[in-house]
Design a protein around this motif. Structure first.
Motif, PDB file in Angstrom:
ATOM      1  N   ASN A  18      -7.945   9.990  -4.076  1.00 41.11           N
ATOM      2  CA  ASN A  18      -7.094   8.965  -4.689  1.00 41.11           C
ATOM      3  C   ASN A  18      -5.661   9.037  -4.166  1.00 41.11           C
ATOM      4  OD1 ASN A  18      -9.201   8.028  -6.391  1.00 41.11           O
ATOM      5  ND2 ASN A  18      -8.828   9.769  -7.769  1.00 41.11           N
ATOM      6  N   SER A  19      -5.512   9.324  -2.889  1.00 41.53           N
ATOM      7  CA  SER A  19      -4.166   9.472  -2.324  1.00 41.53           C
ATOM      8  C   SER A  19      -3.566   8.155  -1.871  1.00 41.53           C
ATOM      9  CB  SER A  19      -4.220  10.437  -1.133  1.00 41.53           C
ATOM     10  OG  SER A  19      -5.080   9.911  -0.121  1.00 41.53           O
ATOM     11  N   GLU A  20      -4.317   7.060  -1.989  1.00 44.20           N
ATOM     12  CA  GLU A  20      -3.831   5.764  -1.520  1.00 44.20           C
ATOM     13  C   GLU A  20      -4.134   4.688  -2.548  1.00 44.20           C
ATOM     14  OE1 GLU A  20      -4.394   4.831   2.681  1.00 44.20           O
ATOM     15  OE2 GLU A  20      -5.119   2.839   2.070  1.00 44.20           O
ATOM     16  N   ALA A  21      -3.179   3.765  -2.741  1.00 46.59           N
ATOM     17  CA  ALA A  21      -3.370   2.657  -3.690  1.00 46.59           C
ATOM     18  C   ALA A  21      -2.684   1.416  -3.156  1.00 46.59           C
ATOM     19  CB  ALA A  21      -2.806   3.025  -5.060  1.00 46.59           C
ATOM     20  N   THR A  22      -3.276   0.267  -3.438  1.00 49.30           N
ATOM     21  CA  THR A  22      -2.732  -1.018  -2.998  1.00 49.30           C
ATOM     22  C   THR A  22      -2.535  -1.932  -4.189  1.00 49.30           C
ATOM     23  OG1 THR A  22      -3.814  -0.848  -0.837  1.00 49.30           O
ATOM     24  CG2 THR A  22      -3.115  -3.042  -1.540  1.00 49.30           C
TER      25      THR A  22
ATOM     26  N   SER B 159      -2.148  16.156   1.725  1.00 51.82           N
ATOM     27  CA  SER B 159      -2.964  15.626   0.631  1.00 51.82           C
ATOM     28  C   SER B 159      -4.337  15.241   1.177  1.00 51.82           C
ATOM     29  CB  SER B 159      -2.297  14.397   0.016  1.00 51.82           C
ATOM     30  OG  SER B 159      -3.145  13.795  -0.923  1.00 51.82           O
TER      31      SER B 159
ATOM     32  N   THR C 265       0.854  -1.193   0.000  1.00 53.62           N
ATOM     33  CA  THR C 265       0.000   0.000   0.000  1.00 53.62           C
ATOM     34  C   THR C 265       0.887   1.240   0.000  1.00 53.62           C
ATOM     35  OG1 THR C 265      -1.770  -1.137   1.194  1.00 53.62           O
ATOM     36  CG2 THR C 265      -1.805   1.271   1.207  1.00 53.62           C
ATOM     37  N   VAL C 266       0.611   2.135  -0.914  1.00 57.05           N
ATOM     38  CA  VAL C 266       1.347   3.395  -1.024  1.00 57.05           C
ATOM     39  C   VAL C 266       0.356   4.533  -0.808  1.00 57.05           C
ATOM     40  CG1 VAL C 266       2.740   4.876  -2.500  1.00 57.05           C
ATOM     41  CG2 VAL C 266       3.020   2.400  -2.612  1.00 57.05           C
ATOM     42  N   LYS C 267       0.732   5.464   0.093  1.00 57.92           N
ATOM     43  CA  LYS C 267      -0.141   6.589   0.386  1.00 57.92           C
ATOM     44  C   LYS C 267       0.611   7.904   0.210  1.00 57.92           C
ATOM     45  CE  LYS C 267      -3.235   8.481   3.917  1.00 57.92           C
ATOM     46  NZ  LYS C 267      -3.819   8.293   5.281  1.00 57.92           N
TER      47      LYS C 267
ATOM     48  N   THR D 275       1.006  11.498   1.265  1.00 60.13           N
ATOM     49  CA  THR D 275       0.607  12.306   2.424  1.00 60.13           C
ATOM     50  C   THR D 275       0.722  13.799   2.175  1.00 60.13           C
ATOM     51  OG1 THR D 275       2.848  12.126   3.311  1.00 60.13           O
ATOM     52  CG2 THR D 275       1.240  10.463   4.016  1.00 60.13           C
TER      53      THR D 275
END
Length: 357
Positions: free
Chosen positions: A33-37, A29, A18-20, A22
């Motif tokens: 759509n600030s987080e994706a897995t 932020s 998971t990449v976020k 910040t």
């Protein structure tokens, strides 16, 4: 693009990453759509992905020299890694026990690893000269879940080729994997117009320095060339059931044995039906392809067929002989191949039995 340092992982496997985001330009932020897995595969094996180019061609096809040129160029430039298979249609090298593994609506055409739609075997997906090379390189960069090796040997009676493939998976994967095998021949030649490659490229030139083009640029409407990478026998081209264990253990090598019967490597072409496509025993090769459940090739290996001692010299002598007459079993002189067993008299005085289907 931003590089991210990942934490160390203690063992191989598949993990959720998971990449976020910040901050953007120093500001917090708040976007949706600030987080994706995504899935992250970690393996202890160093696997080389050898992508496969399957070319569809015919000697009657005047635009097919470009596929021939591309295959020759790639084989010379990447001798260890390039794997090319040439499927012939409606010419003397159309094999009786080979089905096209992909949908073919035009000649020449090609597929890479049986993924997506067909592309031109020379211009590739980009439309420029030898863009097929970059298409192949890009596919080779795609991670493969497994390694594959292959070895093959000709029997002492020269009638069969015994093959052993080995597969090892770097990750735990779903079942449905199979190994497909193809027997290839290099240096195929013959007599008559149907053995000569139709050629639309007389008088043309190329911006690339590719030697294989010269014979077509300087040749006539039909050019006599040796044909390489020809698929002459592949009854299980869509994979062999049971060739990969249903229960896969990561990192464990699994062997599978397979046999080609050379008498089945015959032509399906109208005027040469039943004639053997095995011309030079020492120029036979085997390709083993690992397929996933969707039928895509995820990795492949190739090898030359090892031959018993003395075969090369014997074959060299036989190779000089040409057909001088053909008879039926009851002794009638034939003007063309006839269904059933034909007796073929060669220029060196030998007589060969040929089954014409």
């Amino acid at each position: 693009t931003e590089a991210i340092d990942l934490p160390a992982v203690s063992e191989a496997g598949e993990y959720d990453l998971t990449v976020k985001v910040t901050k953007i330009n120093g500001e917090e932020s708040t976007g949706y759509n600030s987080e994706a897995t995504t899935k992250l595969a970690v393996t202890n094996m160093d696997i080389k992905h050898r992508a496969v180019v399957e070319e569809y061609t015919g000697t009657w096809c005047p635009n097919c020299p470009r596929g021939y040129v591309a295959m020759e160029y790639m084989a010379e430039k990447y001798p260890e890694d390039f794997i090319g298979l040439a499927y012939h249609g409606d010419d003397p090298m159309e094999a009786a026990n080979v089905e096209f593994p992909s949908l073919v609506t035009a000649f020449p055409s090609a597929y890479i690893d049986r993924v997506g739609n067909y592309i031109d075997p020379y211009f590739g997906s980009g439309g420029n000269e030898m863009d097929i090379e970059q298409d192949w390189l890009d596919r080779c960069e795609e991670p493969s879940p497994a390694a594959i090796e292959v070895e093959a040997a000709l029997s002492d009676d020269l009638e069969t080729v015994s093959v052993t493939s080995r597969t090892a998976f770097a990750l735990q994967v779903a079942d449905g994997f199979k190994v497909a095998y193809a027997l290839l021949a290099d240096g195929l030649t013959g007599t008559g117009t149907s053995w000569k490659q139709a050629n639309n490229y007389r008088g043309y030139s190329s911006a690339l320095d590719i030697d294989a083009w010269d014979q077509f640029f300087n040749g006539g409407s039909r050019v006599e060339v040796p044909f390489n990478d020809v698929v002459i026998l592949a009854p299980d081209i869509m994979g062999v059931a049971g060739s990969v264990p249903e229960e896969i253990r990561v990192g464990e090598w699994n062997d599978h044995e397979y046999t080609f019967t050379l008498s089945k490597a015959t032509s399906a072409y109208s005027t040469s039906r039943g004639e053997s496509l095995v011309q030079k025993l020492w120029k036979l090769r085997v390709v083993a392809m690992l397929l996933n459940a969707e039928g895509e090739i995820v990795n492949a290996a190739k090898c030359s067929v090892s031959v018993p001692a003395g075969v090369n010299s014997v074959e060299s002598t036989m190779d000089e002989a040409v057909e001088v007459a053909r008879y039926s079993l009851d002794g009638r002189l034939l003007s063309e191949p006839e269904r059933g067993v034909n007796l073929v008299k060669m220029s060196d005085g030998t007589v060969r039995k040929v089954m014409v289907k």
